[in-house]
Design a protein around this motif. Sequence first.
Motif, PDB file in Angstrom:
ATOM      1  N   ARG B 118       0.886  -1.192   0.125  1.00 50.69           N
ATOM      2  CA  ARG B 118       0.034   0.014  -0.043  1.00 50.69           C
ATOM      3  C   ARG B 118       0.806   1.261   0.033  1.00 50.69           C
ATOM      4  N   VAL B 120       1.367   4.131   1.657  1.00 53.90           N
ATOM      5  CA  VAL B 120       2.128   4.429   3.030  1.00 53.90           C
ATOM      6  C   VAL B 120       3.299   3.412   3.085  1.00 53.90           C
ATOM      7  N   TYR B 121       2.905   2.469   3.083  1.00 51.85           N
ATOM      8  CA  TYR B 121       3.905   1.291   3.298  1.00 51.85           C
ATOM      9  C   TYR B 121       5.046   1.406   2.288  1.00 51.85           C
ATOM     10  N   MET B 124       7.630   4.228   3.383  1.00 50.01           N
ATOM     11  CA  MET B 124       8.394   3.794   4.540  1.00 50.01           C
ATOM     12  C   MET B 124       9.502   3.018   3.956  1.00 50.01           C
TER      13      MET B 124
END
Lengths: 294, 338
Positions: B118, B120-121, B124
């Motif tokens: 996803r 946001v993943y 990061m």
Amino acid sequence: MFSDINWTVFFMQLFFGLALGSIFVLLASGLSIIYGLLDVVNFAHGTFAMLGAYAVFVAVSLSGSFAVGIASAVVIVALLGVAIELFLLKPLYGKDPLLPLLLTFGLSIAVPDLVKIVFGLTGKPVDYPAALGGATIVGPVILSNYRLFIIVFTLAILISLWLFLKKSDLGMIIRAATRDSLMVQILGTNTSGIWTIGFAIGTGLAALAGAIAVPMLAATPDMGVEMTMVAFVVTVVGGLGSLGGAIVGGLLIGVIVAFTSLIAGEYSSVAMYFCMAVILLIRPRGLFGESGRE
Amino acid sequence: MEHPIENREAILKEVAPKPQSSVVWGAALVLAALPFVVSVPLATEILIWGLFGLGFNLLLGYTGVLSFGHAAYFGLGAYAAGLAMRYWNVGIGAAIAAAVAASVLLACFIGALAIRRRGVYFAMISLAFGQMLYFLALSPLKHITRGEDGLTHIPLVDVFSVALHKPRPIYYFIYAVTMIMLYVTWRILQSPFGRLLRAFRENEERAKACGFNTTLVKFLTLVLSALYGGLAGALNTLYLNYVPLATLFWLTSGTIVMMTILGGKGTFLGPLIGAAVFLFLQNTISLFTPRWELFVGSIFVIIILVFPGGIMGTLQVFLLDRKMARLRKQAGADPQGG
């Protein structure tokens, strides 16, 4: 295993790693709570930890008590978290989901510079509290009391957090809002207040991590980025939005960092990223990640 | 532009006109004159970061994937070019090819591991991989990369026997490469693939339901943007004749994010404008205080809160609103046209 590493060194390094990992656990669980509740990846998470470290420095030099330092760090940073959630994040909900991440990223660029202006470029050391100095000797293994304190303290915080989430009414609402915030709202609870509280708890945990780390590291303006990075790696390893993942991931990364600095010092900063890459290969959603939330 | 409107199609054409390639030629003319307006080093940096941003914008602006680790591609490109020139004494073409190849390979690796995750993943994970490269260059690979000192002793090169270590020749060399890539970007965005990217950003589920392989398209865009990053990194090495370790630092990733958002993500000229405004601000603020990050960070926060479309995005919405108001007025006066 390694001929020059005997069991004494092994246990001491394991203990070092667990203490380091405890700090990581506090960091990552704060990040996880914020993400679970608000769907916001808090890029400024390490920045809040850095502010916590500075708050301890100020409070300890004013009051002389480390306990007062930790307490005031948590309260100050949590209140700051409340202000940021209310005034900066709230207007962004419901828009592009990447905007809160970008906003907190902007904070992580601006705030350390503000700290440099106020406190200067050099690090601010905080002495070990007198009651926690010295070491405990268990057989041939020497354990520093402060690191023991970190482990026990983190355990206490996690148990109270767990009790709060499982047993209290507010905790129940927070867990429900993490699952399905719309349904909680329909049932007549003001979720926007819950989000503010969740963000405050998350930033408070970050401040706590910075606060208990400061006697070992000293407070520096740029420590925040490293802590954000650690929180991200632990979260990716443990699984986003999972408290259990934050705990296991934090301890695992802490131990891995401790052993790499013993065996191959120059790789100590790289080790946790390697670990993350390996976990991503084997189990993409992280150790405890729910399959839907990857 | 006060001509009567024949039918609905004409209205649509006027509201969303087919983009004209004059944008490319206009930008090329302005950038050709840039070193006479601002200092040559500033103009060169605008080109390098603008080129980097063009690729980054394909990923963030047109596909909607946020990478926080683009320093990895920029830095790897910079190091690959520098290392090839320093240790193997290769020519300028081979150095650039090495840089692009290295960055593309890295993007294939990171993309294969993380592009399915996803949004946001992925942000990061890409950040963490970027930092991994930084720390690798800092310490374990110090004997090759020279660690904190950065890579020095890169031999000087020339193209068609014009020395590339003089400010103006290197500017126009970088200008030529950037303009080719600007044109390529234009062609990509006009192609069916470019339309597909925008379809993804607007509604990934729907694009998937239409039978497009969303993962593959995201992966290809990541690789494409890494190609721009590696190229920009190689040009940075040629320009500085030196590879600072900071090319791999997370702040480099953050800077390209800020420039792209500032200029307007998802707009064609946004990254170039963003790079120009950002670097101009940074240079101006640095004259008064070393704490430019405080100002740039705060400005960025305000932009996210008030103008998330950036300079070009806000301008587009403003112009479109005015046009719509005018058309509505015309349609009111001539009900047949509505």
